[in-house]
Design a protein around this motif. Sequence first.
Motif, PDB file in Angstrom:
ATOM      1  N   GLY A  23       0.788  -1.216   0.000  1.00 15.67           N
ATOM      2  CA  GLY A  23       0.000   0.000   0.000  1.00 15.67           C
ATOM      3  C   GLY A  23       0.821   1.267   0.000  1.00 15.67           C
ATOM      4  N   GLU A  27       1.183   4.458  -3.983  1.00 23.01           N
ATOM      5  CA  GLU A  27       1.142   5.888  -4.258  1.00 23.01           C
ATOM      6  C   GLU A  27       2.282   6.346  -5.169  1.00 23.01           C
ATOM      7  OE1 GLU A  27      -0.117   8.452  -0.852  1.00 23.01           O
ATOM      8  OE2 GLU A  27       0.119   6.587   0.273  1.00 23.01           O
ATOM      9  N   GLY A 188      -0.170  -0.162   5.144  1.00 21.54           N
ATOM     10  CA  GLY A 188      -0.388  -0.613   3.774  1.00 21.54           C
ATOM     11  C   GLY A 188      -0.175  -2.086   3.541  1.00 21.54           C
ATOM     12  N   THR A 231      -4.674   6.486   3.224  1.00 19.73           N
ATOM     13  CA  THR A 231      -3.482   6.050   2.509  1.00 19.73           C
ATOM     14  C   THR A 231      -2.273   6.236   3.420  1.00 19.73           C
ATOM     15  OG1 THR A 231      -3.064   8.237   1.596  1.00 19.73           O
ATOM     16  CG2 THR A 231      -4.472   6.751   0.291  1.00 19.73           C
TER      17      THR A 231
END
Length: 242
Positions: A23, A27, A188, A231
């Motif tokens: 995770g 990004e 993540g 996030t």
Amino acid sequence: MNLSDARLALRDARRVAVLTGAGISAESGIPTFRDAQTGHWARFKPEDLASPDAYYRYPALVWEWYAGRYRDVMAATPNAGHELLARLEREKGDGYFLATQNVDGLHARAGSERLVELHGNLTTARCEVCAHIDALPAPADFVPPPVCSRCGGRMRPNIVWFSEFLPEQALEAASDAFTAADVALIIGTSGVVYPAAGLAFETLERGGTVIEINPDETDLTPRLSFSLRETASRGLAALMDG
């Protein structure tokens, strides 16, 4: 525990251990392990390529796949989440430790130094003969398979494959850090891949605080001290700068 409590716990912690998964690199545009199966590779399951048996039978095919993934990670750059963890390391000093399940090397490129890569690193190769590890050449110059600079042997991707054990020293270092941590951050990761997913419980069992950052609820969520549905970059910013 609420967000204010979590911020205070992280601020006051002398020892912080961090576990990151796919995770945090999403990004940066790095596809997850299974999301990488697109285009030409969609006809393969990851298990068809990421195993010692596959490499024994089809070394050129396996290297072709890993060479593509290597080009992808080298085209990516660390994001704010990676950079915030590098900053947290500078703030906590020797009391900080990072274990990552990612193989993209982005934590190191962001400046993290006190880390172990539990599943290996796509940017390196390991000799099949002498186990020496070399960095891969620049993607534009890379023609697999690489040859060992020490003994001239053929090299394999420096990745932990299905049916292989995690590197013992790295796992022991992670276990020690999470056992000693005042605060652990789980960022993540789905929480289903063991033994890495079990690190959180080593902190909990010793009375530490475990904070999860993930947009989605995971198998770990009900058992942890606090979860941020964010996030990696936004969650870390909320904890560190909120």
